[in-house]
Structures are given as C-alpha cells and as structure tokens.
Design a protein around this motif. Structure first.
Motif, PDB file in Angstrom:
ATOM      1  N   ILE A 530     -26.611  63.524  24.898  1.00 51.81           N
ATOM      2  CA  ILE A 530     -27.693  63.273  25.856  1.00 51.81           C
ATOM      3  C   ILE A 530     -27.730  64.417  26.861  1.00 51.81           C
ATOM      4  CG2 ILE A 530     -27.499  60.756  25.621  1.00 51.81           C
ATOM      5  CD1 ILE A 530     -25.960  60.754  28.275  1.00 51.81           C
ATOM      6  N   ASP A 531     -28.823  64.526  27.606  1.00 53.76           N
ATOM      7  CA  ASP A 531     -28.977  65.517  28.675  1.00 53.76           C
ATOM      8  C   ASP A 531     -28.633  64.848  30.000  1.00 53.76           C
ATOM      9  OD1 ASP A 531     -29.735  67.509  26.953  1.00 53.76           O
ATOM     10  OD2 ASP A 531     -31.874  67.006  27.086  1.00 53.76           O
ATOM     11  N   VAL A 532     -27.725  65.465  30.766  1.00 56.82           N
ATOM     12  CA  VAL A 532     -27.266  64.926  32.048  1.00 56.82           C
ATOM     13  C   VAL A 532     -27.643  65.916  33.143  1.00 56.82           C
ATOM     14  CG1 VAL A 532     -25.284  64.166  33.398  1.00 56.82           C
ATOM     15  CG2 VAL A 532     -25.355  63.723  30.939  1.00 56.82           C
ATOM     16  N   ILE A 533     -28.276  65.405  34.220  1.00 53.62           N
ATOM     17  CA  ILE A 533     -28.611  66.242  35.371  1.00 53.62           C
ATOM     18  C   ILE A 533     -27.418  66.217  36.323  1.00 53.62           C
ATOM     19  CG2 ILE A 533     -30.190  66.592  37.304  1.00 53.62           C
ATOM     20  CD1 ILE A 533     -32.346  65.204  35.704  1.00 53.62           C
ATOM     21  N   LEU A 534     -26.810  67.383  36.546  1.00 51.17           N
ATOM     22  CA  LEU A 534     -25.612  67.492  37.385  1.00 51.17           C
ATOM     23  C   LEU A 534     -26.015  67.570  38.849  1.00 51.17           C
ATOM     24  CD1 LEU A 534     -23.633  70.080  35.225  1.00 51.17           C
ATOM     25  CD2 LEU A 534     -23.471  67.596  35.188  1.00 51.17           C
ATOM     26  N   MET A 540     -27.115  69.539  31.645  1.00 51.33           N
ATOM     27  CA  MET A 540     -26.016  69.798  30.721  1.00 51.33           C
ATOM     28  C   MET A 540     -26.097  68.809  29.559  1.00 51.33           C
ATOM     29  SD  MET A 540     -21.932  69.871  31.540  1.00 51.33           S
ATOM     30  CE  MET A 540     -20.758  70.343  30.297  1.00 51.33           C
ATOM     31  N   ARG A 541     -26.015  69.317  28.337  1.00 54.98           N
ATOM     32  CA  ARG A 541     -26.024  68.451  27.161  1.00 54.98           C
ATOM     33  C   ARG A 541     -24.585  68.103  26.803  1.00 54.98           C
ATOM     34  NH1 ARG A 541     -29.768  66.525  24.117  1.00 54.98           N
ATOM     35  NH2 ARG A 541     -29.421  65.929  21.930  1.00 54.98           N
ATOM     36  N   THR A 542     -24.299  66.826  26.769  1.00 55.57           N
ATOM     37  CA  THR A 542     -22.934  66.385  26.529  1.00 55.57           C
ATOM     38  C   THR A 542     -22.940  65.035  25.845  1.00 55.57           C
ATOM     39  OG1 THR A 542     -20.791  65.982  27.583  1.00 55.57           O
ATOM     40  CG2 THR A 542     -22.745  65.252  28.771  1.00 55.57           C
ATOM     41  N   GLU A 543     -21.765  64.519  25.497  1.00 58.91           N
ATOM     42  CA  GLU A 543     -21.642  63.214  24.861  1.00 58.91           C
ATOM     43  C   GLU A 543     -21.876  62.108  25.887  1.00 58.91           C
ATOM     44  OE1 GLU A 543     -17.731  63.975  23.477  1.00 58.91           O
ATOM     45  OE2 GLU A 543     -18.378  64.243  21.408  1.00 58.91           O
ATOM     46  N   CYS A 544     -22.394  60.994  25.407  1.00 59.11           N
ATOM     47  CA  CYS A 544     -22.847  59.925  26.298  1.00 59.11           C
ATOM     48  C   CYS A 544     -21.719  59.399  27.185  1.00 59.11           C
ATOM     49  CB  CYS A 544     -23.467  58.797  25.469  1.00 59.11           C
ATOM     50  SG  CYS A 544     -24.048  57.391  26.461  1.00 59.11           S
ATOM     51  N   TYR A 545     -20.528  59.204  26.614  1.00 57.39           N
ATOM     52  CA  TYR A 545     -19.445  58.595  27.393  1.00 57.39           C
ATOM     53  C   TYR A 545     -18.979  59.482  28.540  1.00 57.39           C
ATOM     54  CZ  TYR A 545     -15.775  61.544  25.342  1.00 57.39           C
ATOM     55  OH  TYR A 545     -14.984  62.581  24.988  1.00 57.39           O
ATOM     56  N   LYS A 546     -19.299  60.788  28.521  1.00 52.28           N
ATOM     57  CA  LYS A 546     -18.854  61.701  29.558  1.00 52.28           C
ATOM     58  C   LYS A 546     -19.751  61.712  30.789  1.00 52.28           C
ATOM     59  CE  LYS A 546     -16.553  65.001  26.472  1.00 52.28           C
ATOM     60  NZ  LYS A 546     -16.497  66.410  26.003  1.00 52.28           N
TER      61      LYS A 546
END
Length: 1031
Positions: A530-534, A540-546
């Motif tokens: 998923i894409d996460v807005i820091l 940042m594209r990372t795994e969902c659990y992170k």
C-alpha cells in the motif's frame, strides 16, 4: 634417588675475564640527550662497543666525544650482562652440588656424566653402576669414573646390540664398536651371568639356545602363558619368494609383500580381542618401517607400534611380528648377517612371535652357519611353512591357511567362513559370519525389520535394533474445531492437528488472511503493498502491516549544501531536511603535505593518513603524514671534498652549496655534468646533448652549465636556474601558500635533495609549526580534556551516553575537542528539554521525546565532527523544540489546574504549534513571526515562572577555519591564517604579540611576510587550488 633435569651448571666459559670498569671516581655522563624514544633505542641497539684497552685508557669521561660516550655506555651494559651470567652460572652450580651431595643415589646418562664431569669430581661417588653397559662406548664409561671410585658394576648383554661410533671406519679399523663390557668378557675377566629369563614362553626362548646363548633357563612363570588366540602356533616363520625393493632416496630396503601380510595379520589379531598396545611390528630396515606405517594409516590403524630392531632394544611386547625384508637372487642379506641384531629381534616377544621372510635365500646368502642352523631348527620343530594356519575360536575344527595378504579376506570378521546364526535377544539370528569378538552381541545391530504394530496395526518401518518412532502412516481424520477432513499422521490426535485449509477470514485492515485455517489470524502480518503518507509528506510504498510502525523515509534529500554540493542523505537521515548529514562527495583538495585529501568533502579536512614521506639517509618516519615527525639526531651526511656539514641531520646545515664541477666520470667514460658532492645526473653532456641543452631556465646551452638531478622525480635541471627557483623571489606582499617546493617540470614535491637541504628543512619546520598550531600542544589538549570530563560527569544524562568518555580521552587535536564540546552542549540542552517534557501531559511528552530522540540519533551519527552549517541547523532545531516545549508546558499547566482556556488563546497556541511543526528548517524570519504569536499567548495565558519567548540557548563553538585559509607571519614571526579567499582584506592585531597583521585589497602590510613563495608558473599548473592546510 634424585633425578635432575640437567641444564648448564653455571660455570663461566674457559678463559673468561670480565672487563674492568672505569677508573675509580669516574661516573658515566648523562646520555639521555634526546627526547625521542626511537632515537634513544637506536643509540642503545646500534653501533660498536669500546674495547677493554680503550676503557683502560679513559681518564676523564667528560672529555669523551658523544660517540665515544655511547661506546663506553654499551661496554658497561655488556660488562654488567656478562657479570650477571657468570654469577648466575656459579650459583646454579653450587645449588646442584648442594642437592646432589645429600642424595644417596644419582641417576644420569653417560652423556650427562661427561657434560657435568666437574660436578662428579666434586661429589666423588665411590660406587658406579652402568646399566646396558654392552651398548655403551668404552670412552663414555670412563668419563663416569672419578679417582674416588672403589666399585664399578657393569650390567649388560654383549650378545645383543653393540655401541655405535659416529664414524664407521673407527668401528671397523680401531674396534670402537666393542664395549668395555664385551672386551672384559673376551679377555676372560671373571663375571656373573643371569641364567633365568622371565620374558619369553619356552617355544620362543628355544630359538636362542644354543644358537645365541649356551645356557638359558626359563622361569616357571613363562610356562603359564596362554596360547595366542586364533592362530594354531604361538611361534611361526612364514616362507615366501617375493622380491625386495630398494629406495634410492633413503638408501634403504623394503618388501611390499611382507608389509601387506603383517598389516593384515595385525588386523586379524585385533579381531581376536587383542589391544593395539599388545602387538608390535619389527623390521631391521627403516624403509620397511615407513612402508608398513603408510599401510597401517590407510587401514585406520595408524597408532599401531612399528619400530626398527635397533630402536627396540630393552623393550618387549606380548606379540611381535618380524619382517626380514631381504629377498634377492644375489643372496645379499645386509643387516641380517649381524648376530647381535638377530638376538635382539628374536628375544622381544613374550607370548607370540611371527616372522616372515625368504628364509631359504637368507640362509644361502649368509656368511656364517647361524641362519642355516636356524633353518634346520625351524624345520625340525615344524615352525616354518609357506602359509600361517589360523584357527577359528568358535569352531576349533575350522582352519584357514593364509599365504598372502589377500587370503585374510576369506575370514573378514576374524573367525571362519561359517555363519554365526546365534539367536539374539529379539529372537532373530545373527547374520554375520563367524566372529570371535563381541560374542554376546552387545555391539551388534539386528538388521531384520521390526515386527511391532501400532494401535491401528501399522507395522513399524524401522530395523529391529532401532528404537520405534510414533507411527507416521497418514490416515483421514475430522478436525473438531473447523470440521475439515484432513490427512493426519496416525499417532497424532485430531484436536492437536493444525488444519492446513486456507483461512477465509478478513483481517482488521480488510485484507484477506494468508494463514492456514488452524493458525490464529492475530499472528498474520498483512503483506499487501500500500502507499503510506509519512509525516514528512512523502509517499512510501510498503507492506500493510508496517503502516502502524515508525517508518524511515528513504527519499533522497537533494537540498544544496553550503559547500555547493547536493545532499546525498535521505529524508530520515537529514531529519526531514532540517539536519543534514555530511557531504558525501569526495574531497579534491591538496593538503599541506602535498597529498590529495582522500576523505569526503568537509570544511576542515582531517589529518592526512598516508604514510609520511619524510626520510633521510639514516632513517624514515613511520608515522601517518598528518602527525609531527620525530627529528633525526644522527650527524648530517652532506659533505664533499671542499665542505662538510657538522650539524645534526634535522638541523639546518652550516656549510654552503659547492659549485665546483664534479670530478667523476659516467659509465660512458665522459665527464660528469654535475656538481661536486651531489648525485651525478644520468644525462651526459656529450651523449645526451640535445636533452641537456633544451632551454628551460635559459642557461642550459652554456658550455660551463652544470646540472642537478632531483631525487624525487629524476628530472635533470640547470643549477643556476634551479637555485633561483628554490631560493624564491624577494619578499612581496602577495599571499602564498605554505607548501614544499615542487619540480618546475612535473610539480613533484621536492623533499630529498642535499643541495637544497636548508630550503627543504625550513619549509618542513614551518609545516611542523602549523601542525602544532592546528593540533594544539599536549598541555592545551590535556586541559581541554579535563574540562570536558568535568562537564560530562556533572550531568547524569551525559554520563549515560556510552563512549563519550573514551572519545574524550582519545582526542588528539584541538578541532576534535571543539566537536566534542559542541556534542556535550547539544546533549546538555536536550537533557534539559527532556526534564521539561516530563511536566507536560502524556501525549505532549511523547511528542517532545520523539523529536528529541531524532536529534540525539542525528548527533550520535555525526558527533565526531560538525560543519558550520550543521552547528547552526542543530542549534535551530533545538531552539524549535524548546519553543514547542514551552507551549506544551504552559497548556499542560492550565489543564492540570482544570482552568478553562480562552478560545482566542487556544487558536493562538494552535497557530504557534503549526509554525513549529512545519517540516522545513526553522529560520530567523519564522522565529520572528513566532515571537509575535507567543507574546499574544503570554497575554491570554500569563505565567510568572516561564516566558514562552525564552527558548533554550545552545552554546556552540565554531570550528577552526583552517581548511581554506593561507598562512602568514607577523613582524614577530607568529603564524596566523586568513580564511575565505585566503587574501588579506582587512587589518587586525596579532593574538600573541598585538602587532598589526593582515592588509587590504589582497595586499599584505609591509612588515608582514607570506610564509612561502611558489612561482607563478607552478600556480599556472592548477595543482594547488583550494589547498587544505590541516595536516
């Protein structure tokens, strides 16, 4: 009985006379003239020593030259060392004598008796007993005797091995191979002979009588020995005709047939239950010893004892196997002619003796009747044959005759060819062939399949002797928890089985669970990307659990640093662009030592870590280039026929340059074109005329022109032009760098040239002063360290920072001290901010601590050095956190008092917090706008103890700006540097003497001097741009 580990008895060497000390009333001068430990060690370890005659002629030590004082000092050290050795040897001798005189029996070898004859002369033993006297040289026996000897007892057997002189000629021509013991018996001296032997069984001892001994009786104990197991006879000789082989390398003989047979026989005996220590293989030749040992190692029997006959005298064993080796058509039998050696070989066994050899050939080639008598004896008693008869212990009627090594394969287990068939504990029969060892089958593993069944009548798949495991046959069972039908191992209950069907549940994040049905969904980590807005606004594209974990943004910073390069750190490392990492571009500056900087781009380059190029004809500096060199204290070697320097190597020379022509001739027989006392140029005025006459300085084509070769680059230059180049132009007011002179052709630094010693030494001395000014004196460093340690120990939070104390103690420069001082100041400010955070609510405290920890981690990564930009950024970041802490503390205080907050105050506080929590840097303009908001908050939420506009003040010390500066001297000779472009733009006062320094418009004042001159042509090469003056 006292046995001593005999070492040197301590006697002084023959003819030794210790040297005499200096005359009474004299004392050695103080020789510690140098502060250099290396130089002192060199003086102690190198150089000649004064002779005894020279020492006797010394009347006044003070009148001696320095070199002679060192020679006298080394003589004193040698005298002291020799005197100690003499006294120690005498004390050791007296100690040994005191112990031995109080002993009733003293044991030693004849070699030791000869070596310590002086002790024996002092002890005066009246009775001497010599054991194995028949094997000892007569001279060795005589050295054991003293005038006080009253009774000499010799014990030995002259029928066995004789002494071995070092020279074979002495043995044969002068009969030194005959011992005193044998000589006395041959001369009819009365003696006593022991008639009873306690070693060999009678069947073995019968070989010795009367062939070797006229009388020999067996003690009754040897008749009780048991028969050798697995062999029909306890003594037997195997006859064969296989040929021997000769090794040209070792000059020895071997016989592969015999070696293989005895190795196989050894294994057979071990299978009968004998230990390896009960069997020994003997042979008269060392070549056969090596071959047998190699075969034993190949069959995992490397620790079996194999010896040459000569090495086994005095030894014995239960079973001895003898290989005679010799077998050839010529009838040569070598060592087997020796009756004494045969006596030793035939008398080593106690219970069993087996010999293999070509007995017929040996008897035919013998010069005496001994072997013929032995052969007749063996045939008469039927102790000889072409094969050895083996008897099965379990089936005595079954016999096997082995004629060669391969025949032992018929009985692989040491018994016979019949099957064992013994019933085992499990009820199955033993499937091995007859085996005499392990008769109770405690070590045997039954190879039949196991007959046991599980509860569902599944048969165990393992071997009978192996322990049964839980039944692993797969059966279908219904899992109670989910009702799925699963294939499960037979032994496992259904409620213990983990269902392998895919899970159909959804996770908290609404993504499907990837676990199995029997696994808990709570342990599943969703790995959907998923894409996460820091917090820094980067995606940042990372795994969902992170997404619930603190993520480190790896987006490249790309901001432009003050050095002109773009920052190569990432968003996390640079704390969202507010605290930048060091510039990671490679530095290209040329250092003061003329090396190019190998580190990353920085304001002040670190000290040069390359090997120091400073050397002379006596020694070289082994320190890193950036450290200060030790001076050479050897006499200067610059001399010629006309002049000679009398100074030390590191001091400025007190002789002029010699301009007389060199009188030497080159290899081409033409006269040298160089100068007297200088290295001859490799170019000849005749052979290389065009090269030497090439115009560079202007005088090269003159007939009387002389040339100098530069040792560093081997260029040959005209001497008058090079003198002007090295001596420089008259003083001018143009700013110049401090640096070594360079070759005008290739710009190689000139560091080794005797003609220009004074120029080179002057520049090196200035470089040394600059290094010392930058690094600081030892006293300055120690004072700075103590001040930092006091500051460190005064704050508990600072003490908790691991490694700070060690870093302070290992500091070697003033710049490092400044960086550590800034580090401590930063940590001290952050420590106060942590205390302030504890006064806030839990959520606000966590917010502040997270920001404080980010700064701490940044400081930890960069605490060894800071640029001016990093110092400002860190100070501003701490100030930003301090303002935020003030607001949080004010709001938390009102909330704890349960006082209502005005709406206007809350709006102002949110505005101020918004300014402080922006991701970009905290600038001066932003601070000014923040101050106006904070003043309004103070009006709405007044407090007596804290003003919101009062932020944490961080004390920082700017780094020493030596990296881009140029060095000059004031009228009093003090060094100072000018930063920025390095040219004087304003006047100031010398910090050491107050004199006017600097200048205006890139020109020095008239009484200030640039510290070195480099010609404009060198500057045109572009080699010294952006020189770094940090060593």
């Amino acid at each position: 009985m006292v046995h001593r580990g005999w070492g040197s008895h301590g006697a002084a060497p023959a003819g030794f006379s210790p040297p005499r000390p200096p005359h009474a009333g004299q004392s050695l001068p103080s020789l510690f003239l140098s502060s250099s430990h290396q130089g002192m060690r060199t003086c102690l370890e190198e150089g000649d020593i004064m002779t005894d005659e020279d020492v006797a002629n010394v009347r006044d030590v003070g009148e001696l030259r320095l070199r002679d004082r060192w020679r006298l000092y080394r003589w004193m050290l040698a005298y002291e060392r020799q005197l100690k050795e003499t006294l120690l040897a005498e004390l050791t001798f007296q100690e040994d004598l005191w112990v031995l005189k109080r002993s009733q029996v003293i044991g030693m070898t004849t070699t030791g008796a000869a070596k310590y004859r002086k002790l024996l002369q002092k002890i005066q033993p009246h009775t001497v007993i010599v054991e194995e006297a028949a094997e000892i040289l007569e001279a060795h026996v005589l050295t054991c005797l003293t005038p006080a000897c009253k009774h000499l007892i010799l014990i030995g057997d002259h029928q066995q091995l004789r002494p071995k002189p070092a020279d074979y000629t002495l043995e044969k021509k002068y009969f030194l191979g005959i011992s005193l013991f044998e000589r006395m018996i041959n001369n009819q001296i009365p003696y006593v002979q022991l008639l009873y032997q306690h070693r060999m069984r009678p069947e073995i001892s019968q070989l010795l009588v009367p062939l070797f001994y006229k009388q020999l009786k067996d003690h009754e104990a040897v008749a009780e020995y048991e028969q050798i197991k697995g062999v029909e006879s306890s003594i037997f000789f195997i006859q064969h005709t296989a040929a021997e082989s000769h090794s040209a390398d070792s000059e020895s003989y071997s016989n592969k047939f015999e070696a293989s047979f005895l190795v196989s026989l050894s294994r057979y005996l071990l299978e009968q239950g004998y230990n390896k220590s009960q069997v020994t293989i003997l042979t008269p030749y060392h070549g056969q010893v090596l071959k047998i040992r190699a075969l034993l190692r190949s069959r995992d029997m490397g620790d079996m004892a194999v010896h040459a006959v000569d090495d086994f005298q005095g030894e014995e064993n239960d079973i001895v196997l003898l290989s005679l080796v010799r077998s050839n058509r010529e009838g040569r039998i070598g060592f087997l002619q020796d009756k004494n050696r045969l006596c030793v070989a035939f008398s080593r066994a106690r219970k069993g003796f087996y010999c293999i050899g070509n007995l017929a050939s040996i008897a035919a080639g013998s010069n005496s009747n001994l072997w013929k008598d032995i052969l007749r004896l063996l045939k008469r008693k039927k102790l000889m044959g072409e094969g050895l008869t083996l008897v099965c212990q379990n089936h005595p009627d079954t016999k096997t005759v082995v004629n060669e090594s391969s025949d032992f394969s018929k009985i692989p287990d040491g018994g016979c060819t019949l099957q064992c068939q013994a019933r085992l504990e499990c009820g199955h029969p033993c499937t091995r062939r007859c085996h005499p060892s392990d008769r109770d089958h405690s070590l045997y593993f039954c190879q039949f399949p196991c007959s046991k069944l599980c509860e569902l009548n599944h048969r165990c798949p393992r071997k009978c002797k192996e322990p049964c495991e839980p039944c692993s046959v797969e059966v279908e069972k219904v899992i109670p928890k989910c009702g799925h039908l699963q294939t499960v191992p037979c032994h496992m209950p259904a409620d213990h089985w983990l269902c392998q069907e895919p899970c159909k549940q959804l996770l908290e994040c609404k993504h499907p669970c990837t676990r199995r049905c029997g696994e808990a969904c709570s342990t599943c980590r969703c790995k959907e990307m998923i894409d996460v807005i820091l917090p820094c606004s980067h995606v940042m594209r990372t795994e969902c659990y992170k997404q619930k974990m603190p993520l480190s943004c790896l987006e490249t910073c790309k901001q432009k640093l003050e050095c002109g390069h773009h920052c190569k750190g990432n968003c996390y490392e640079c704390v969202q662009g507010r605290l930048h990492v060091h510039c990671r571009n490679k530095c290209t500056r040329v250092l003061l030592c003329s090396h190019q900087c190998q580190e990353s781009c920085f304001e002040n380059c670190p000290p040069c870590k390359r090997k120091c190029p400073n050397k002379c004809r006596h020694s070289h500096c082994d320190k890193p280039c950036g450290e200060i060199c030790f001076p050479c204290i050897q006499p200067c070697s610059w001399k010629c026929r006309h002049y000679r320097c009398t100074q030390l190597c590191s001091e400025r020379c007190n002789r002029p340059r010699c301009n007389e022509p060199c009188q030497k001739s080159l290899k081409c027989s033409h006269p040298c074109a160089g100068l007297c006392g200088e290295p001859c140029p490799p170019k000849c005025r005749t052979c290389h005329r065009d090269e030497l006459a090439e115009i560079f300085f202007g005088d090269e084509d003159e007939p009387e022109a002389r040339f100098v070769v530069l040792e560093d680059c081997r260029h040959v230059l005209e001497v008058r032009g090079l003198d002007r180049w090295m001596d420089g132009e008259p003083d001018n007011a143009q700013a110049q760098h401090v640096q070594l002179k360079v070759c005008p052709k290739c710009a190689t630094p000139i560091q080794h040239n005797t003609r220009y010693n004074n120029v080179i030494k002057a520049i090196q001395q200035k470089i040394k002063e600059i290094k010392l000014k930058i690094q600081g004196t030892r006293e300055e460093l120690e004072a700075g360290k103590q001040q930092l340690l006091l500051q460190l120990n005064s704050d508990r939070d600072l003490v908790a920072w691991m490694g700070m104390e060690r870093s302070i103690m290992n500091t070697v420069s003033r710049q490092s001290l400044l960086d550590l001082e800034n580090t401590l100041n930063f940590f001290a400010s952050l420590s106060r901010l942590k205390q302030q955070a504890r006064k806030c609510t839990v959520a606000r405290e966590r917010n502040l601590k997270r920001k404080i920890e980010a700064v701490e981690h940044w400081i930890g990564r960069n605490r060894h050095s800071f640029t001016a930009q990093q110092l400002r950024e860190c100070r501003n970041e701490i100030k930003r956190i301090s303002y935020l802490g003030n607001i949080f503390e004010r709001l938390s205080g009102y909330e704890n008092k349960q006082a209502s907050l005005p709406t206007e105050a809350v709006a102002l506080a949110n505005e101020a917090i918004g300014i402080l929590q922006r991701q970009d840097a905290f600038t001066q303009s932003r601070e000014e706008s923040l101050q106006r908001v904070l003043e309004k908050i103070d009006e709405w939420l007044p407090a007596a103890e804290l003003q919101l506009s009062e932020a944490e003040r961080v004390m920082i010390t700017e780094a020493m700006q030596f990296g881009r500066g140029h060095w000059y001297r004031c009228p009093q000779g003090h060094l100072y540097t000018i930063g920025e472009c390095g040219r004087p733009m304003q006047q100031s006062s010398c910090p050491e003497c107050g004199a006017t320094i600097g200048g205006q418009n890139h020109a020095l004042t008239q009484d200030n001097v640039a510290d070195d001159q480099i010609l404009e042509s060198a500057n045109s090469l572009g080699l010294f741009q952006d020189l770094l003056l940090f060593p």
